[in-house]
Design a protein around this motif. Structure first.
Motif, PDB file in Angstrom:
ATOM      1  N   LYS A   1      -3.347 -35.830  -6.815  1.00  0.00           N
ATOM      2  CA  LYS A   1      -2.668 -35.502  -8.069  1.00  0.00           C
ATOM      3  C   LYS A   1      -3.018 -36.486  -9.181  1.00  0.00           C
ATOM      4  N   THR A   2      -3.416 -37.702  -8.825  1.00  0.00           N
ATOM      5  CA  THR A   2      -3.806 -38.667  -9.857  1.00  0.00           C
ATOM      6  C   THR A   2      -5.204 -38.368 -10.392  1.00  0.00           C
ATOM      7  N   PHE A   3      -5.978 -37.578  -9.671  1.00  0.00           N
ATOM      8  CA  PHE A   3      -7.333 -37.184 -10.084  1.00  0.00           C
ATOM      9  C   PHE A   3      -7.302 -35.872 -10.850  1.00  0.00           C
ATOM     10  N   THR A   4      -6.647 -34.877 -10.270  1.00  0.00           N
ATOM     11  CA  THR A   4      -6.485 -33.584 -10.928  1.00  0.00           C
ATOM     12  C   THR A   4      -5.302 -32.845 -10.317  1.00  0.00           C
ATOM     13  N   THR A   5      -4.573 -32.136 -11.168  1.00  0.00           N
ATOM     14  CA  THR A   5      -3.504 -31.266 -10.666  1.00  0.00           C
ATOM     15  C   THR A   5      -3.960 -29.812 -10.640  1.00  0.00           C
ATOM     16  N   ARG A   6      -5.182 -29.566 -11.049  1.00  0.00           N
ATOM     17  CA  ARG A   6      -5.726 -28.202 -11.036  1.00  0.00           C
ATOM     18  C   ARG A   6      -6.329 -27.918  -9.656  1.00  0.00           C
ATOM     19  N   VAL A   7      -5.449 -27.753  -8.700  1.00  0.00           N
ATOM     20  CA  VAL A   7      -5.871 -27.543  -7.318  1.00  0.00           C
ATOM     21  C   VAL A   7      -5.208 -26.286  -6.774  1.00  0.00           C
ATOM     22  N   ALA A   8      -6.013 -25.414  -6.192  1.00  0.00           N
ATOM     23  CA  ALA A   8      -5.490 -24.250  -5.475  1.00  0.00           C
ATOM     24  C   ALA A   8      -5.511 -24.586  -3.990  1.00  0.00           C
ATOM     25  N   HIS A   9      -4.347 -24.733  -3.407  1.00  0.00           N
ATOM     26  CA  HIS A   9      -4.214 -25.051  -1.986  1.00  0.00           C
ATOM     27  C   HIS A   9      -4.098 -23.735  -1.214  1.00  0.00           C
ATOM     28  N   VAL A  10      -5.130 -23.387  -0.468  1.00  0.00           N
ATOM     29  CA  VAL A  10      -5.140 -22.129   0.285  1.00  0.00           C
ATOM     30  C   VAL A  10      -4.758 -22.423   1.727  1.00  0.00           C
ATOM     31  N   LEU A  11      -3.715 -21.741   2.185  1.00  0.00           N
ATOM     32  CA  LEU A  11      -3.140 -22.055   3.494  1.00  0.00           C
ATOM     33  C   LEU A  11      -2.994 -20.798   4.346  1.00  0.00           C
ATOM     34  N   PRO A  12      -3.152 -20.943   5.659  1.00  0.00           N
ATOM     35  CA  PRO A  12      -2.967 -19.791   6.556  1.00  0.00           C
ATOM     36  C   PRO A  12      -1.499 -19.457   6.730  1.00  0.00           C
ATOM     37  N   VAL A  13      -1.225 -18.252   7.218  1.00  0.00           N
ATOM     38  CA  VAL A  13       0.161 -17.815   7.445  1.00  0.00           C
ATOM     39  C   VAL A  13       0.338 -17.391   8.900  1.00  0.00           C
ATOM     40  N   SER A  14      -0.368 -18.102   9.791  1.00  0.00           N
ATOM     41  CA  SER A  14      -0.365 -17.712  11.207  1.00  0.00           C
ATOM     42  C   SER A  14       0.217 -18.787  12.116  1.00  0.00           C
ATOM     43  N   ASP A  15       0.797 -19.840  11.540  1.00  0.00           N
ATOM     44  CA  ASP A  15       1.394 -20.896  12.361  1.00  0.00           C
ATOM     45  C   ASP A  15       2.545 -20.321  13.182  1.00  0.00           C
ATOM     46  N   ASP A  16       2.586 -20.663  14.455  1.00  0.00           N
ATOM     47  CA  ASP A  16       3.651 -20.127  15.299  1.00  0.00           C
ATOM     48  C   ASP A  16       4.276 -21.220  16.153  1.00  0.00           C
ATOM     49  N   GLY A  17       4.447 -22.407  15.559  1.00  0.00           N
ATOM     50  CA  GLY A  17       5.068 -23.519  16.262  1.00  0.00           C
ATOM     51  C   GLY A  17       6.345 -23.964  15.579  1.00  0.00           C
ATOM     52  N   GLY A  18       7.159 -24.744  16.297  1.00  0.00           N
ATOM     53  CA  GLY A  18       8.358 -25.344  15.732  1.00  0.00           C
ATOM     54  C   GLY A  18       9.354 -24.323  15.231  1.00  0.00           C
ATOM     55  N   SER A  19      10.088 -24.687  14.150  1.00  0.00           N
ATOM     56  CA  SER A  19      11.105 -23.783  13.620  1.00  0.00           C
ATOM     57  C   SER A  19      10.485 -22.562  12.962  1.00  0.00           C
ATOM     58  N   THR A  20       9.206 -22.664  12.557  1.00  0.00           N
ATOM     59  CA  THR A  20       8.516 -21.495  12.023  1.00  0.00           C
ATOM     60  C   THR A  20       8.479 -20.385  13.057  1.00  0.00           C
ATOM     61  N   ALA A  21       8.170 -20.742  14.302  1.00  0.00           N
ATOM     62  CA  ALA A  21       8.098 -19.744  15.369  1.00  0.00           C
ATOM     63  C   ALA A  21       9.452 -19.076  15.579  1.00  0.00           C
ATOM     64  N   GLU A  22      10.531 -19.842  15.485  1.00  0.00           N
ATOM     65  CA  GLU A  22      11.865 -19.290  15.692  1.00  0.00           C
ATOM     66  C   GLU A  22      12.239 -18.331  14.559  1.00  0.00           C
ATOM     67  N   ILE A  23      11.866 -18.682  13.341  1.00  0.00           N
ATOM     68  CA  ILE A  23      12.129 -17.791  12.212  1.00  0.00           C
ATOM     69  C   ILE A  23      11.365 -16.481  12.372  1.00  0.00           C
ATOM     70  N   VAL A  24      10.081 -16.588  12.720  1.00  0.00           N
ATOM     71  CA  VAL A  24       9.259 -15.387  12.896  1.00  0.00           C
ATOM     72  C   VAL A  24       9.783 -14.537  14.054  1.00  0.00           C
ATOM     73  N   ARG A  25      10.242 -15.197  15.127  1.00  0.00           N
ATOM     74  CA  ARG A  25      10.754 -14.465  16.292  1.00  0.00           C
ATOM     75  C   ARG A  25      11.960 -13.611  15.927  1.00  0.00           C
ATOM     76  N   VAL A  26      12.843 -14.152  15.102  1.00  0.00           N
ATOM     77  CA  VAL A  26      14.092 -13.461  14.789  1.00  0.00           C
ATOM     78  C   VAL A  26      13.981 -12.580  13.543  1.00  0.00           C
ATOM     79  N   LEU A  27      13.323 -13.095  12.497  1.00  0.00           N
ATOM     80  CA  LEU A  27      13.269 -12.364  11.237  1.00  0.00           C
ATOM     81  C   LEU A  27      11.939 -11.668  10.996  1.00  0.00           C
ATOM     82  N   GLY A  28      10.906 -12.001  11.812  1.00  0.00           N
ATOM     83  CA  GLY A  28       9.587 -11.436  11.571  1.00  0.00           C
ATOM     84  C   GLY A  28       8.944 -12.068  10.349  1.00  0.00           C
TER      85      GLY A  28
END
Length: 457
Positions: free
Chosen positions: A73-100
Protein backbone atom coordinates in the motif's frame (compact mmCIF):
# COMPACT_ATOMS: atom_id res chain seq x y z
CA UNK A 1 -32.74 0.28 0.52
CA UNK A 2 -35.61 -1.27 -1.31
CA UNK A 3 -35.16 -4.15 -3.71
CA UNK A 4 -34.57 -1.86 -6.73
CA UNK A 5 -30.79 -2.24 -6.41
CA UNK A 6 -30.13 -5.89 -5.83
CA UNK A 7 -33.52 -7.46 -6.31
CA UNK A 8 -36.10 -8.40 -3.70
CA UNK A 9 -34.85 -9.41 -0.27
CA UNK A 10 -35.98 -12.52 1.61
CA UNK A 11 -39.46 -11.98 3.01
CA UNK A 12 -38.55 -12.02 6.74
CA UNK A 13 -36.45 -8.90 6.18
CA UNK A 14 -38.47 -6.89 3.68
CA UNK A 15 -38.76 -4.04 6.16
CA UNK A 16 -35.20 -4.21 7.49
CA UNK A 17 -33.71 -0.72 7.67
CA UNK A 18 -29.95 -0.46 7.40
CA UNK A 19 -28.29 2.51 9.14
CA UNK A 20 -26.45 5.20 7.22
CA UNK A 21 -22.77 4.32 6.73
CA UNK A 22 -20.26 6.71 8.31
CA UNK A 23 -18.25 6.93 5.07
CA UNK A 24 -15.11 8.97 4.83
CA UNK A 25 -15.14 12.04 2.57
CA UNK A 26 -13.50 10.09 -0.27
CA UNK A 27 -16.26 7.47 -0.32
CA UNK A 28 -19.53 7.60 -2.19
CA UNK A 29 -22.89 6.85 -0.65
CA UNK A 30 -24.54 3.60 -1.68
CA UNK A 31 -27.45 5.57 -3.22
CA UNK A 32 -25.04 7.54 -5.43
CA UNK A 33 -23.32 4.38 -6.62
CA UNK A 34 -26.69 2.76 -7.17
CA UNK A 35 -27.65 5.52 -9.61
CA UNK A 36 -24.36 5.11 -11.48
CA UNK A 37 -24.42 1.33 -11.75
CA UNK A 38 -27.40 -0.97 -11.20
CA UNK A 39 -25.15 -3.84 -10.13
CA UNK A 40 -22.49 -2.28 -7.89
CA UNK A 41 -19.40 -4.12 -6.73
CA UNK A 42 -15.87 -3.15 -5.74
CA UNK A 43 -15.08 -2.74 -9.41
CA UNK A 44 -17.70 0.01 -9.78
CA UNK A 45 -16.12 2.38 -7.28
CA UNK A 46 -14.66 5.47 -8.97
CA UNK A 47 -10.88 5.55 -9.00
CA UNK A 48 -9.46 8.89 -7.82
CA UNK A 49 -5.89 7.66 -7.67
CA UNK A 50 -3.20 9.82 -9.32
CA UNK A 51 -1.98 8.32 -12.59
CA UNK A 52 1.52 8.29 -11.14
CA UNK A 53 0.72 5.10 -9.22
CA UNK A 54 1.17 1.90 -11.23
CA UNK A 55 -1.66 -0.62 -11.33
CA UNK A 56 -1.18 -4.29 -10.44
CA UNK A 57 -3.27 -7.43 -10.61
CA UNK A 58 -2.25 -10.11 -8.13
CA UNK A 59 -3.35 -13.74 -8.31
CA UNK A 60 -3.09 -15.14 -4.78
CA UNK A 61 -4.75 -16.96 -1.94
CA UNK A 62 -5.66 -15.44 1.37
CA UNK A 63 -2.56 -16.22 3.43
CA UNK A 64 0.95 -16.04 1.94
CA UNK A 65 0.60 -12.70 0.14
CA UNK A 66 -1.05 -11.07 3.15
CA UNK A 67 2.40 -10.49 4.64
CA UNK A 68 3.29 -7.90 2.00
CA UNK A 69 -0.08 -6.16 1.64
CA UNK A 70 0.70 -3.42 4.16
CA UNK A 71 4.00 -2.56 2.47
CA UNK A 72 2.44 -2.77 -0.97
CA UNK A 73 0.00 0.00 0.00
CA UNK A 74 2.96 2.35 0.47
CA UNK A 75 3.97 1.70 -3.17
CA UNK A 76 0.55 1.71 -4.82
CA UNK A 77 -3.07 1.29 -3.78
CA UNK A 78 -4.11 0.55 -7.36
CA UNK A 79 -4.11 -3.20 -6.86
CA UNK A 80 -6.69 -5.74 -7.97
CA UNK A 81 -6.46 -8.70 -5.60
CA UNK A 82 -7.89 -11.74 -7.39
CA UNK A 83 -8.82 -14.55 -5.03
CA UNK A 84 -10.33 -18.03 -5.38
CA UNK A 85 -13.70 -18.94 -3.87
CA UNK A 86 -13.03 -22.64 -3.33
CA UNK A 87 -11.51 -22.69 0.17
CA UNK A 88 -13.17 -25.37 2.26
CA UNK A 89 -11.31 -25.23 5.56
CA UNK A 90 -11.99 -23.80 9.01
CA UNK A 91 -15.15 -21.78 9.67
CA UNK A 92 -15.50 -21.20 5.93
CA UNK A 93 -16.22 -24.91 5.49
CA UNK A 94 -18.87 -24.80 8.22
CA UNK A 95 -20.59 -21.82 6.63
CA UNK A 96 -20.60 -23.49 3.21
CA UNK A 97 -21.85 -26.76 4.74
CA UNK A 98 -24.88 -25.11 6.34
CA UNK A 99 -25.62 -22.10 4.12
CA UNK A 100 -24.02 -23.18 0.83
CA UNK A 101 -22.56 -20.57 -1.51
CA UNK A 102 -18.96 -19.72 -2.40
CA UNK A 103 -16.18 -19.68 0.17
CA UNK A 104 -15.52 -16.21 1.62
CA UNK A 105 -12.55 -16.86 3.93
CA UNK A 106 -9.75 -15.79 1.59
CA UNK A 107 -11.67 -12.70 0.50
CA UNK A 108 -12.40 -11.70 4.11
CA UNK A 109 -8.76 -12.21 5.02
CA UNK A 110 -7.52 -9.89 2.25
CA UNK A 111 -10.18 -7.26 2.98
CA UNK A 112 -9.05 -7.10 6.59
CA UNK A 113 -5.42 -6.66 5.54
CA UNK A 114 -6.46 -3.74 3.35
CA UNK A 115 -8.69 -2.20 6.01
CA UNK A 116 -7.97 1.24 7.40
CA UNK A 117 -6.00 1.52 10.65
CA UNK A 118 -5.62 5.30 10.85
CA UNK A 119 -8.15 5.88 13.67
CA UNK A 120 -8.97 4.14 16.93
CA UNK A 121 -12.42 3.25 15.61
CA UNK A 122 -10.97 1.75 12.43
CA UNK A 123 -8.71 -0.41 14.61
CA UNK A 124 -11.67 -1.46 16.76
CA UNK A 125 -13.71 -2.47 13.69
CA UNK A 126 -10.74 -4.37 12.30
CA UNK A 127 -10.25 -6.20 15.60
CA UNK A 128 -13.93 -7.11 15.76
CA UNK A 129 -14.11 -8.47 12.22
CA UNK A 130 -10.75 -10.20 12.61
CA UNK A 131 -11.70 -11.94 15.87
CA UNK A 132 -11.93 -15.73 16.11
CA UNK A 133 -14.06 -17.56 18.62
CA UNK A 134 -12.55 -20.16 20.99
CA UNK A 135 -11.89 -23.71 19.85
CA UNK A 136 -14.13 -25.13 22.56
CA UNK A 137 -17.61 -25.39 21.01
CA UNK A 138 -19.53 -24.35 24.16
CA UNK A 139 -17.28 -21.36 24.84
CA UNK A 140 -17.44 -20.36 21.17
CA UNK A 141 -21.25 -20.38 21.14
CA UNK A 142 -21.45 -18.40 24.37
CA UNK A 143 -19.04 -15.75 23.11
CA UNK A 144 -20.88 -15.56 19.79
CA UNK A 145 -24.13 -14.72 21.59
CA UNK A 146 -22.37 -11.97 23.54
CA UNK A 147 -21.11 -10.50 20.27
CA UNK A 148 -24.31 -10.76 18.27
CA UNK A 149 -26.28 -9.24 21.17
CA UNK A 150 -23.85 -6.32 21.31
CA UNK A 151 -22.61 -7.06 24.83
CA UNK A 152 -19.04 -8.18 24.11
CA UNK A 153 -16.13 -5.84 24.89
CA UNK A 154 -15.09 -6.10 21.22
CA UNK A 155 -17.75 -3.45 20.55
CA UNK A 156 -15.81 -0.94 22.67
CA UNK A 157 -14.70 1.93 20.45
CA UNK A 158 -17.19 1.11 17.68
CA UNK A 159 -19.64 3.97 17.13
CA UNK A 160 -23.39 3.46 16.89
CA UNK A 161 -23.66 3.67 13.07
CA UNK A 162 -20.93 1.06 12.58
CA UNK A 163 -22.28 -1.06 15.41
CA UNK A 164 -25.79 -1.10 13.95
CA UNK A 165 -24.52 -1.86 10.45
CA UNK A 166 -22.32 -4.75 11.53
CA UNK A 167 -24.84 -6.19 13.98
CA UNK A 168 -27.55 -6.10 11.31
CA UNK A 169 -25.70 -8.66 9.24
CA UNK A 170 -24.50 -10.71 12.20
CA UNK A 171 -28.13 -10.99 13.33
CA UNK A 172 -29.18 -11.89 9.80
CA UNK A 173 -26.50 -14.59 9.69
CA UNK A 174 -27.77 -15.96 13.02
CA UNK A 175 -31.31 -15.96 11.65
CA UNK A 176 -30.24 -17.98 8.63
CA UNK A 177 -28.51 -20.51 10.87
CA UNK A 178 -31.61 -20.90 13.05
CA UNK A 179 -33.85 -21.36 10.01
CA UNK A 180 -31.82 -24.46 9.15
CA UNK A 181 -32.64 -26.29 12.34
CA UNK A 182 -31.84 -29.64 10.75
CA UNK A 183 -28.18 -28.54 10.52
CA UNK A 184 -26.31 -28.02 13.80
CA UNK A 185 -23.91 -25.13 13.20
CA UNK A 186 -20.57 -25.29 15.04
CA UNK A 187 -19.10 -21.90 16.04
CA UNK A 188 -15.75 -23.40 17.08
CA UNK A 189 -12.84 -21.24 15.90
CA UNK A 190 -15.33 -19.20 13.90
CA UNK A 191 -14.34 -15.92 12.27
CA UNK A 192 -16.63 -12.97 13.04
CA UNK A 193 -15.63 -11.44 9.72
CA UNK A 194 -16.67 -14.62 7.91
CA UNK A 195 -20.05 -14.57 9.67
CA UNK A 196 -20.58 -10.89 8.77
CA UNK A 197 -19.53 -11.57 5.19
CA UNK A 198 -21.78 -14.62 4.87
CA UNK A 199 -24.73 -12.72 6.30
CA UNK A 200 -24.26 -9.92 3.77
CA UNK A 201 -23.85 -12.35 0.87
CA UNK A 202 -27.04 -14.25 1.69
CA UNK A 203 -28.96 -11.03 2.38
CA UNK A 204 -28.01 -9.38 -0.90
CA UNK A 205 -27.88 -12.68 -2.79
CA UNK A 206 -24.68 -11.35 -4.31
CA UNK A 207 -21.02 -11.99 -3.53
CA UNK A 208 -20.00 -8.73 -5.22
CA UNK A 209 -22.42 -6.74 -3.09
CA UNK A 210 -21.10 -8.41 0.06
CA UNK A 211 -17.54 -7.44 -0.91
CA UNK A 212 -18.69 -3.89 -1.57
CA UNK A 213 -20.33 -3.68 1.85
CA UNK A 214 -17.34 -5.21 3.65
CA UNK A 215 -15.00 -2.82 1.82
CA UNK A 216 -17.03 0.19 2.92
CA UNK A 217 -17.38 -0.97 6.51
CA UNK A 218 -13.63 -1.65 6.80
CA UNK A 219 -12.80 1.51 4.80
CA UNK A 220 -10.60 -0.08 2.14
CA UNK A 221 -9.07 2.48 -0.28
CA UNK A 222 -11.57 2.87 -3.11
CA UNK A 223 -8.94 2.16 -5.76
CA UNK A 224 -8.02 -1.18 -4.15
CA UNK A 225 -10.16 -4.01 -5.51
CA UNK A 226 -10.82 -7.37 -3.92
CA UNK A 227 -12.21 -9.55 -6.69
CA UNK A 228 -13.45 -13.13 -6.53
CA UNK A 229 -12.11 -14.84 -9.64
CA UNK A 230 -15.62 -16.23 -10.15
CA UNK A 231 -18.59 -13.98 -9.36
CA UNK A 232 -21.07 -16.52 -8.11
CA UNK A 233 -23.56 -17.24 -5.40
CA UNK A 234 -23.12 -20.99 -5.83
CA UNK A 235 -20.91 -23.46 -4.03
CA UNK A 236 -17.80 -24.50 -5.94
CA UNK A 237 -15.45 -27.35 -5.07
CA UNK A 238 -11.87 -27.63 -6.24
CA UNK A 239 -10.62 -30.96 -7.49
CA UNK A 240 -7.24 -32.15 -8.66
CA UNK A 241 -5.94 -34.97 -10.80
CA UNK A 242 -2.56 -36.47 -9.97
CA UNK A 243 -0.16 -37.84 -12.56
CA UNK A 244 -1.05 -41.40 -11.51
CA UNK A 245 -4.74 -40.77 -12.19
CA UNK A 246 -5.81 -40.24 -8.57
CA UNK A 247 -8.61 -37.69 -8.11
CA UNK A 248 -8.76 -35.61 -4.90
CA UNK A 249 -11.86 -33.59 -4.08
CA UNK A 250 -11.63 -30.45 -1.93
CA UNK A 251 -9.02 -27.73 -1.57
CA UNK A 252 -8.03 -28.72 1.96
CA UNK A 253 -7.70 -32.38 1.03
CA UNK A 254 -5.27 -31.35 -1.69
CA UNK A 255 -3.06 -28.97 0.24
CA UNK A 256 -3.39 -29.44 4.01
CA UNK A 257 -5.91 -32.12 5.03
CA UNK A 258 -7.38 -31.84 8.52
CA UNK A 259 -9.44 -34.07 10.77
CA UNK A 260 -12.85 -32.49 10.34
CA UNK A 261 -14.02 -28.89 10.16
CA UNK A 262 -13.26 -28.15 13.82
CA UNK A 263 -9.55 -28.79 13.38
CA UNK A 264 -7.15 -25.90 12.97
CA UNK A 265 -5.87 -25.52 9.42
CA UNK A 266 -2.08 -25.58 9.28
CA UNK A 267 -1.02 -24.03 5.99
CA UNK A 268 2.45 -25.45 6.39
CA UNK A 269 1.21 -28.91 7.30
CA UNK A 270 4.40 -30.98 7.10
CA UNK A 271 2.72 -33.85 8.95
CA UNK A 272 0.24 -34.49 6.13
CA UNK A 273 1.04 -37.60 4.09
CA UNK A 274 2.80 -36.97 0.81
CA UNK A 275 0.76 -37.04 -2.39
CA UNK A 276 1.08 -40.30 -4.30
CA UNK A 277 2.36 -38.41 -7.35
CA UNK A 278 2.64 -34.86 -8.65
CA UNK A 279 -0.42 -32.77 -9.31
CA UNK A 280 -1.31 -32.81 -13.00
CA UNK A 281 -4.13 -30.26 -12.99
CA UNK A 282 -6.81 -28.61 -10.86
CA UNK A 283 -10.40 -28.14 -11.93
CA UNK A 284 -13.84 -27.26 -10.57
CA UNK A 285 -16.38 -29.84 -9.45
CA UNK A 286 -20.00 -29.84 -8.34
CA UNK A 287 -22.73 -32.36 -7.59
CA UNK A 288 -24.38 -31.59 -10.92
CA UNK A 289 -21.59 -31.96 -13.48
CA UNK A 290 -22.18 -33.60 -16.83
CA UNK A 291 -19.38 -36.18 -16.65
CA UNK A 292 -18.09 -38.82 -14.26
CA UNK A 293 -15.92 -36.31 -12.38
CA UNK A 294 -18.80 -33.82 -12.10
CA UNK A 295 -16.45 -31.28 -13.66
CA UNK A 296 -17.88 -27.85 -14.35
CA UNK A 297 -16.53 -24.85 -16.24
CA UNK A 298 -17.51 -21.59 -14.51
CA UNK A 299 -16.96 -18.27 -16.25
CA UNK A 300 -14.41 -15.83 -14.84
CA UNK A 301 -15.55 -12.63 -13.16
CA UNK A 302 -15.87 -9.94 -15.89
CA UNK A 303 -14.25 -7.42 -13.52
CA UNK A 304 -11.13 -9.61 -13.42
CA UNK A 305 -11.01 -9.72 -17.21
CA UNK A 306 -11.33 -5.93 -17.41
CA UNK A 307 -8.47 -5.44 -14.95
CA UNK A 308 -6.24 -7.93 -16.79
CA UNK A 309 -6.62 -5.91 -19.98
CA UNK A 310 -5.49 -2.65 -18.38
CA UNK A 311 -3.08 -3.14 -15.45
CA UNK A 312 0.60 -2.25 -15.65
CA UNK A 313 1.82 -5.52 -14.08
CA UNK A 314 0.47 -9.05 -13.53
CA UNK A 315 1.75 -10.93 -10.47
CA UNK A 316 1.49 -14.63 -9.60
CA UNK A 317 1.97 -14.51 -5.85
CA UNK A 318 3.82 -16.89 -3.58
CA UNK A 319 1.75 -19.41 -1.67
CA UNK A 320 -0.03 -22.66 -2.46
CA UNK A 321 0.64 -23.04 -6.18
CA UNK A 322 -2.16 -25.41 -7.13
CA UNK A 323 -4.86 -24.40 -4.64
CA UNK A 324 -4.32 -20.64 -4.34
CA UNK A 325 -2.96 -19.49 -7.71
CA UNK A 326 -3.93 -22.08 -10.34
CA UNK A 327 -7.71 -22.04 -9.55
CA UNK A 328 -7.77 -18.50 -10.93
CA UNK A 329 -5.76 -19.41 -14.02
CA UNK A 330 -7.66 -22.41 -15.42
CA UNK A 331 -10.78 -20.41 -16.31
CA UNK A 332 -11.46 -19.91 -20.00
CA UNK A 333 -10.38 -16.46 -21.15
CA UNK A 334 -7.71 -15.79 -18.52
CA UNK A 335 -4.85 -17.32 -20.53
CA UNK A 336 -5.99 -15.59 -23.69
CA UNK A 337 -5.76 -12.13 -22.16
CA UNK A 338 -2.50 -12.64 -20.24
CA UNK A 339 -0.71 -14.01 -23.32
CA UNK A 340 -1.76 -10.92 -25.29
CA UNK A 341 -0.27 -8.45 -22.79
CA UNK A 342 3.27 -7.02 -23.08
CA UNK A 343 3.49 -5.76 -19.48
CA UNK A 344 5.66 -7.32 -16.73
CA UNK A 345 4.30 -10.75 -15.78
CA UNK A 346 5.99 -11.70 -12.54
CA UNK A 347 6.15 -14.99 -10.66
CA UNK A 348 7.02 -14.68 -6.97
CA UNK A 349 8.74 -17.96 -6.18
CA UNK A 350 8.03 -19.71 -2.88
CA UNK A 351 10.85 -19.88 -0.37
CA UNK A 352 10.02 -23.40 0.84
CA UNK A 353 8.49 -26.62 -0.44
CA UNK A 354 5.01 -27.70 0.61
CA UNK A 355 2.79 -30.73 0.07
CA UNK A 356 1.73 -29.48 -3.37
CA UNK A 357 5.22 -28.77 -4.73
CA UNK A 358 7.52 -31.30 -3.08
CA UNK A 359 10.60 -31.76 -5.25
CA UNK A 360 9.74 -28.86 -7.57
CA UNK A 361 12.35 -26.58 -9.12
CA UNK A 362 11.64 -23.04 -10.30
CA UNK A 363 11.05 -24.28 -13.84
CA UNK A 364 8.43 -26.72 -12.50
CA UNK A 365 6.50 -23.76 -11.08
CA UNK A 366 6.66 -22.10 -14.49
CA UNK A 367 5.43 -25.28 -16.19
CA UNK A 368 2.52 -25.63 -13.75
CA UNK A 369 1.37 -22.06 -14.37
CA UNK A 370 1.78 -22.47 -18.12
CA UNK A 371 -0.22 -25.71 -18.12
CA UNK A 372 -2.99 -24.07 -16.05
CA UNK A 373 -3.28 -21.05 -18.35
CA UNK A 374 -3.08 -23.22 -21.46
CA UNK A 375 -5.59 -25.63 -19.90
CA UNK A 376 -3.25 -28.31 -21.21
CA UNK A 377 -4.99 -31.26 -19.55
CA UNK A 378 -8.55 -30.00 -19.89
CA UNK A 379 -11.04 -30.47 -22.70
CA UNK A 380 -9.05 -30.52 -25.99
CA UNK A 381 -11.19 -27.85 -27.66
CA UNK A 382 -10.43 -25.42 -24.80
CA UNK A 383 -6.64 -25.88 -24.80
CA UNK A 384 -4.05 -23.25 -25.78
CA UNK A 385 -0.47 -23.83 -26.89
CA UNK A 386 1.28 -20.69 -25.72
CA UNK A 387 4.90 -20.76 -24.57
CA UNK A 388 5.83 -20.14 -20.92
CA UNK A 389 7.30 -16.75 -21.85
CA UNK A 390 3.85 -15.63 -23.02
CA UNK A 391 2.70 -15.84 -19.42
CA UNK A 392 5.82 -15.15 -17.32
CA UNK A 393 8.73 -12.88 -18.20
CA UNK A 394 10.27 -12.23 -14.78
CA UNK A 395 11.00 -14.40 -11.76
CA UNK A 396 11.57 -12.93 -8.29
CA UNK A 397 13.39 -15.38 -6.01
CA UNK A 398 13.79 -15.08 -2.22
CA UNK A 399 17.43 -15.23 -1.17
CA UNK A 400 18.43 -18.56 0.46
CA UNK A 401 15.13 -20.18 -0.52
CA UNK A 402 14.73 -23.95 -0.78
CA UNK A 403 13.45 -24.07 -4.37
CA UNK A 404 16.29 -24.84 -6.84
CA UNK A 405 16.68 -22.18 -9.54
CA UNK A 406 18.34 -23.41 -12.74
CA UNK A 407 18.88 -20.32 -14.86
CA UNK A 408 19.48 -22.36 -18.01
CA UNK A 409 16.23 -24.29 -17.63
CA UNK A 410 14.38 -21.01 -17.21
CA UNK A 411 16.13 -19.58 -20.26
CA UNK A 412 15.01 -22.62 -22.25
CA UNK A 413 11.46 -21.63 -21.25
CA UNK A 414 12.10 -18.10 -22.52
CA UNK A 415 12.50 -16.50 -19.08
CA UNK A 416 15.72 -14.51 -18.85
CA UNK A 417 15.05 -12.06 -16.01
CA UNK A 418 15.66 -13.72 -12.63
CA UNK A 419 15.97 -11.33 -9.69
CA UNK A 420 17.09 -12.40 -6.21
CA UNK A 421 15.31 -10.52 -3.43
CA UNK A 422 16.28 -10.27 0.24
CA UNK A 423 14.43 -12.69 2.49
CA UNK A 424 13.60 -13.23 6.16
CA UNK A 425 12.92 -16.39 8.13
CA UNK A 426 9.37 -16.92 9.30
CA UNK A 427 9.29 -19.41 12.21
CA UNK A 428 6.04 -20.93 10.90
CA UNK A 429 6.76 -21.34 7.18
CA UNK A 430 10.51 -20.80 6.71
CA UNK A 431 12.11 -18.50 4.14
CA UNK A 432 9.85 -15.72 2.85
CA UNK A 433 10.41 -12.49 0.94
CA UNK A 434 11.42 -9.46 2.96
CA UNK A 435 8.34 -7.30 2.25
CA UNK A 436 10.16 -4.01 1.76
CA UNK A 437 12.77 -5.58 -0.50
CA UNK A 438 10.05 -7.27 -2.54
CA UNK A 439 8.16 -4.01 -3.02
CA UNK A 440 11.37 -2.28 -4.05
CA UNK A 441 12.06 -4.99 -6.63
CA UNK A 442 8.56 -4.56 -8.06
CA UNK A 443 9.02 -0.79 -8.08
CA UNK A 444 12.28 -1.09 -10.03
CA UNK A 445 10.83 -3.63 -12.45
CA UNK A 446 7.64 -1.72 -13.21
CA UNK A 447 9.54 1.56 -13.42
CA UNK A 448 11.62 0.18 -16.30
CA UNK A 449 8.44 -0.64 -18.25
CA UNK A 450 6.35 2.44 -17.49
CA UNK A 451 6.19 5.29 -20.06
CA UNK A 452 8.97 7.81 -19.56
CA UNK A 453 6.50 10.61 -18.82
CA UNK A 454 5.01 8.69 -15.87
CA UNK A 455 6.86 8.71 -12.59
CA UNK A 456 6.55 5.70 -10.30
CA UNK A 457 6.44 6.81 -6.66
Amino acid sequence: MAGSWLGPFPSPFLTLNLPQFPFSTRSHSMSTLRSQNPNPSCSSIPNPTPAAQPSLLVFSGGTAFNGVVEDLKTFTTRVAHVLPVSDDGGSTAEIVRVLGGPAVGDIRSRCLRLADKSTSEAVAVRQLLGHRLPLDARQAKSEWYDIVEGEHNLWTGVSKPYRETIRTFLVYFQNQILRRSDESFCFSNGSIGNFFFAGARVFFRSLDAAIFLFSRVSDIPSESLVLPVISTNDRLTLGCELSDGTIIRGQNEISHPTKGYMALVNKGNSSAPALSSRIKRVFYMSSEGQNLLHEVFPAPNPAVMDQLRNVDCIVYAMGSLFTSVCPSLVLIGIGEIISSRSCPKVLLLNGTHDRETSGFSASCFVTAITDALNRTYGAPHNCLKNLPSHYINTLLVPKDGEIPVNVQCLADQGIFEVIVVDSVHDPKVGVVFDPKSLIQALDDLIGRHMPTNVKVV
